[in-house]
Write a protein that holds these residues in place. Structure first.
Motif, PDB file in Angstrom:
ATOM      1  N   ARG A 207      -0.950 -24.728  -6.347  1.00 22.99           N
ATOM      2  CA  ARG A 207      -1.094 -24.217  -4.988  1.00 22.99           C
ATOM      3  C   ARG A 207      -1.449 -22.738  -5.031  1.00 22.99           C
ATOM      4  O   ARG A 207      -0.975 -22.000  -5.893  1.00 22.99           O
ATOM      5  CB  ARG A 207       0.214 -24.377  -4.202  1.00 22.99           C
ATOM      6  CG  ARG A 207       0.503 -25.805  -3.818  1.00 22.99           C
ATOM      7  CD  ARG A 207       1.415 -25.817  -2.598  1.00 22.99           C
ATOM      8  NE  ARG A 207       1.983 -27.143  -2.440  1.00 22.99           N
ATOM      9  CZ  ARG A 207       3.218 -27.478  -2.782  1.00 22.99           C
ATOM     10  NH1 ARG A 207       4.008 -26.584  -3.316  1.00 22.99           N
ATOM     11  NH2 ARG A 207       3.659 -28.697  -2.598  1.00 22.99           N
ATOM     12  N   SER A 208      -2.254 -22.311  -4.101  1.00 22.78           N
ATOM     13  CA  SER A 208      -2.562 -20.890  -4.015  1.00 22.78           C
ATOM     14  C   SER A 208      -1.345 -20.145  -3.494  1.00 22.78           C
ATOM     15  O   SER A 208      -0.654 -20.623  -2.600  1.00 22.78           O
ATOM     16  CB  SER A 208      -3.750 -20.651  -3.080  1.00 22.78           C
ATOM     17  OG  SER A 208      -3.459 -21.138  -1.784  1.00 22.78           O
ATOM     18  N   LYS A 209      -1.095 -18.995  -4.072  1.00 23.47           N
ATOM     19  CA  LYS A 209       0.071 -18.219  -3.671  1.00 23.47           C
ATOM     20  C   LYS A 209      -0.248 -17.416  -2.416  1.00 23.47           C
ATOM     21  O   LYS A 209      -1.326 -16.867  -2.260  1.00 23.47           O
ATOM     22  CB  LYS A 209       0.501 -17.279  -4.803  1.00 23.47           C
ATOM     23  CG  LYS A 209       1.013 -18.020  -6.024  1.00 23.47           C
ATOM     24  CD  LYS A 209       1.509 -17.049  -7.079  1.00 23.47           C
ATOM     25  CE  LYS A 209       2.058 -17.791  -8.285  1.00 23.47           C
ATOM     26  NZ  LYS A 209       2.548 -16.862  -9.328  1.00 23.47           N
ATOM     27  N   SER A 210       0.734 -17.346  -1.529  1.00 27.46           N
ATOM     28  CA  SER A 210       0.589 -16.563  -0.313  1.00 27.46           C
ATOM     29  C   SER A 210       1.883 -15.812  -0.071  1.00 27.46           C
ATOM     30  O   SER A 210       2.891 -16.059  -0.717  1.00 27.46           O
ATOM     31  CB  SER A 210       0.267 -17.463   0.884  1.00 27.46           C
ATOM     32  OG  SER A 210       1.309 -18.397   1.100  1.00 27.46           O
ATOM     33  N   GLY A 211       1.864 -14.925   0.892  1.00 29.86           N
ATOM     34  CA  GLY A 211       3.081 -14.158   1.196  1.00 29.86           C
ATOM     35  C   GLY A 211       2.747 -12.697   1.360  1.00 29.86           C
ATOM     36  O   GLY A 211       1.579 -12.294   1.442  1.00 29.86           O
ATOM     37  N   ASP A 212       3.775 -11.897   1.404  1.00 31.59           N
ATOM     38  CA  ASP A 212       3.584 -10.471   1.620  1.00 31.59           C
ATOM     39  C   ASP A 212       2.887  -9.829   0.420  1.00 31.59           C
ATOM     40  O   ASP A 212       3.154 -10.160  -0.724  1.00 31.59           O
ATOM     41  CB  ASP A 212       4.937  -9.780   1.829  1.00 31.59           C
ATOM     42  CG  ASP A 212       5.612 -10.240   3.114  1.00 31.59           C
ATOM     43  OD1 ASP A 212       4.909 -10.780   3.981  1.00 31.59           O
ATOM     44  OD2 ASP A 212       6.834 -10.042   3.238  1.00 31.59           O
TER      45      ASP A 212
END
Length: 470
Positions: A207-212
């Motif tokens: 999965r592609s990483k997301s977040g701040d």
């Protein structure tokens, strides 16, 4: 005017971010900070001499993750980069972290090779915990204790000898009561969504990483490149909040020391009256409360008893700190220190080898931690500092074989110093904040009572609460 309650790290960081985001200047507002004592920094206190530094609270900071990098950005902005003393992976304080089990000190595995070896007190190599997880059935839950979760997914030994002492070291708490979301929220979500931790981990890889995301300072990039384990501040960690306090003063923040607020009166959605102990009423359009939740509860109880009740439901523990300075060098094996699992029923939580992990220490410096979740049952209500020193010295003698008396000692009883994120904590905090929104109360909650007990968590909590009000 905007008001900040509390001059600990949370309150000081709130002031920093209000200034950094130009909230004050853009709105032609004045900012004042109210602190009940005669010093800022909260539980971060350093006793400094030419021979040693005694830390009363935290002593090192982790540079990992968004929150850790955010703190490094702040440290550089405050001009403290040259004061940072990193501990890199090859340092003994990074490699050697121990637990005391069955009257013996054991070094915990610290590299990939050791995971495949049997290391006491574990009966099998830690790699077996992976296979244990793959065999366990899924259990649907809203929350669980971190002990139950780890025992269920990885086995009882991991829960007893790795996680339980870790929780003692982080928040002086009982892993059988602390929410799994406190440290292992992602792992718990993997179990709930995918049936197991390893199954969730394997799916997360694709999965592609997301977040701040953060724009990194030179100091933060250096920490990443050199793979810092932890770092301290030369001259003692109190140097950090002192620099923050000076920064606020230099930017015309009105810091009012020895000013105790006794009641908060919410007049309307943009007016708050803070009544202090000498009868004055300070008016603000918004309040950022960084004081402990139980302290805030007393201030709002008259007008909002339901809110006060919820704030009081966040438990706190008392910790005793015994600092010891021995003039003799090398009385201990170089290491960060050791923790004691609760199943050992020891009077101490652990010992930090400060002369190994803090720079500019002459001789041997140790800090013994006692009590926490078990303070009252082990020591009662009337234990003296002399008794705690005697208990600490007895354990140091027994475990570390140090038979000489320290040249200098200091004992502090830090009452109600660490909040406990017990099962249901995050739902409780959400309900508290929903109450505030529903009732249009001009107040934001910052600090260790709500969003994490570590230094990085407290600073990041201030950042997010300020941004949410912009």
């Amino acid at each position: 005017m905007a008001a900040i309650l509390g001059g600990g790290l949370g309150g000081l960081s709130t002031g920093y971010y209000l200034l950094k985001n130009n909230v004050i200047s853009n709105n032609n507002l004045k900012l004042f900070l109210v602190e009940a004592t005669n010093s800022c920094g909260g539980w971060i206190k350093s006793i400094r001499t030419k021979d040693y530094i005694f830390e009363q609270g935290p002593r090192t900071i982790r540079p990992k993750g968004v929150t850790g990098l955010n703190t490094l950005n702040m440290i550089q902005d405050l001009g403290l980069s040259e004061h940072v003393s990193p501990i890199t992976p090859e340092h003994p304080a990074a490699k050697n972290r121990m637990i005391y089990v069955n009257q013996c000190l054991h070094t915990l595995p610290s590299n990939i090779k050791s995971v495949f070896q049997t290391t006491q007190p574990f009966s099998k190599p830690l790699i077996y915990a992976v296979f244990y997880d793959l065999r366990q059935p899924q259990k649907h839950m809203q929350d669980d204790s971190i002990y139950n979760f780890v025992e269920r997914r990885f086995g009882k030994e991991i829960a007893d000898y790795a996680i339980s002492p870790m929780i003692c070291g982080i928040c002086a708490g009982d892993a059988k009561e602390i929410s799994v979301k406190f440290l292992m929220k992602t792992l718990f979500e993997w179990e709930q969504s995918h049936g197991g931790v390893m199954k969730g981990f394997m799916k997360s890889i694709f999965r592609s990483k997301s977040g701040d995301t953060l724009e990194l300072s030179d100091l933060a990039r250096k920490a990443q490149e050199e793979k810092w384990n932890v770092y301290s501040i030369k001259g003692g960690l109190e140097t950090f909040p002192t620099a923050l306090c000076d920064h606020l003063k230099n930017n015309e923040v009105d810091i009012q020391m020895n000013s105790k607020i006794e009641e908060i009166d919410f007049v309307d959605s943009s007016t708050v009256l803070l009544k202090n102990d000498i009868g004055e009423k300070l008016q603000a359009h918004h309040v950022y409360s960084s004081i402990p939740s139980h302290s805030l509860a007393k201030l709002v109880e008259k007008q909002h008893p339901e809110l006060a009740k919820s704030l009081n439901e966040i438990p706190f523990v008392t910790v005793a700190i015994v600092n010891l300075f021995f003039e003799a060098q090398q009385l201990i094996t170089p290491a960060f220190g050791f923790l004691v699992p609760p199943i050992e029923n020891s009077p101490i939580l652990g010992v930090v080898f400060d002369s190994c992990c803090i720079p500019d220490q002459n001789g041997t410096v140790l800090t013994v931690m006692l009590g926490g979740r078990w303070f009252k049952e082990r020591f009662g209500d009337d234990v003296t500092e002399e008794q705690l020193l005697s208990i600490a010295m007895k354990e140091v003698n027994t475990i570390l074989k140090i038979n000489i008396q320290p040249s200098v000692n200091n004992v502090s009883i830090l009452r109600n110093c660490i909040p406990q994120y017990v099962i249901g904590h995050y739902e409780r905090v959400d309900a508290i904040r929903q109450y505030i929104v529903k009732n249009n109360l001009p107040i934001s909650l910052v600090g260790s009572s709500y969003d994490g007990v570590g230094i990085n968590d407290v600073i990041y909590s201030a950042k997010k609460q300020v941004e949410d009000c912009i």
